[in-house]
Enzyme design. Structure first.
Site, PDB file in Angstrom:
ATOM      1  N   LYS A 102       0.819  -1.213   0.000  1.00 50.63           N
ATOM      2  CA  LYS A 102       0.000   0.000   0.000  1.00 50.63           C
ATOM      3  C   LYS A 102       0.855   1.267   0.000  1.00 50.63           C
ATOM      4  CE  LYS A 102      -2.159  -1.016   3.785  1.00 50.63           C
ATOM      5  NZ  LYS A 102      -1.462  -2.291   4.073  1.00 50.63           N
ATOM      6  N   ARG A 131      -9.071   0.700   8.720  1.00 50.27           N
ATOM      7  CA  ARG A 131      -8.763  -0.707   8.969  1.00 50.27           C
ATOM      8  C   ARG A 131      -9.886  -1.418   9.709  1.00 50.27           C
ATOM      9  NH1 ARG A 131      -2.345  -1.729  10.120  1.00 50.27           N
ATOM     10  NH2 ARG A 131      -1.598  -0.810   8.173  1.00 50.27           N
ATOM     11  N   ARG A 166      11.700  -2.194  13.202  1.00 47.35           N
ATOM     12  CA  ARG A 166      10.316  -2.153  13.633  1.00 47.35           C
ATOM     13  C   ARG A 166       9.946  -3.460  14.301  1.00 47.35           C
ATOM     14  NH1 ARG A 166       6.691  -0.312   8.704  1.00 47.35           N
ATOM     15  NH2 ARG A 166       5.163  -1.430   9.963  1.00 47.35           N
TER      16      ARG A 166
END
Length: 206
Positions: A13, A88, A149
């Protein structure tokens, strides 16, 4: 144009949102980036956001809705936007719809990047490995700034995919009912995926 990119984590995305924004002179809005920036602040809100992200869980709707609503009121969004990572949940989708209607606006299209679970796992694992290598190659200062991350760890990846898969079905139904949904095969080369999105945008603009 006002666009939304839907897809599970690792669907691409972010990459596609930036390319669409550049080609069509839109503002790309990544809620993931917004949350990571908030987490860097290390204040009470940022620390709580980081806790959710570390577990691969979604930040509460009211938090992310507030961030997005505020962002959509900024001047650079006047010429249109492409939302990456939002909505979402069904509640978020309804909030976005209600907010846009209050501004006499509507979404023009919603693109769902359809990618298999195996491909998603592979992409997310690669991303985690890449971040690890980048960290090792950076200076000490850069290492602190570009931490790996935690939501790219294998156990967190599985949790993210599980949570998002269940929610995605309701979003797909929601936007299909409104005749806004375009399903794009996101498995191939990113250039091919971008070409397929452009084909969809041509029909939007007719």
């Amino acid at each position: 144009m006002r666009l939304v990119l839907l897809g599970l984590p690792g669907a691409g995305k972010g990459t596609q949102a930036k390319r669409i924004a550049e080609k069509y002179h839109l503002t790309a809005i990544s809620t993931g980036e917004m949350l990571r920036e908030a987490a860097k602040e290390k204040d009470t809100f940022g620390l709580r956001v980081q806790e959710y992200m570390n577990k691969g869980e979604l930040v509460p709707d009211e938090w992310i809705n507030s961030l997005v609503k505020s962002r959509l009121q900024e001047k650079d969004v006047e010429n249109g936007f492409v939302l990456d990572g939002y909505p979402r949940t069904l509640q978020q989708a309804k909030m976005l719809e209600a907010y846009l209607q209050s501004q006499n606006q509507n979404l023009d299209a919603v693109f769902f990047l359809d990618v298999s679970q195996d491909t998603l796992r592979h992409r997310l694992a690669q991303r985690g490995n890449l971040r690890s290598k980048e960290k090792q190659g950076n200076s000490q200062i850069e290492s602190k700034r570009e931490k790996i991350r935690l939501d790219d760890k294998p156990e967190v990846i599985e949790n993210r995919l599980h949570i998002n898969k269940e929610l995605m079905e309701s979003l797909i139904h929601f936007y299909k009912e409104r005749n806004l949904l375009y399903v794009i095969n996101g498995e191939g080369d990113f250039d091919n995926v971008f070409d397929n999105i452009n084909e969809g945008l041509l029909s939007v603009n007719k």
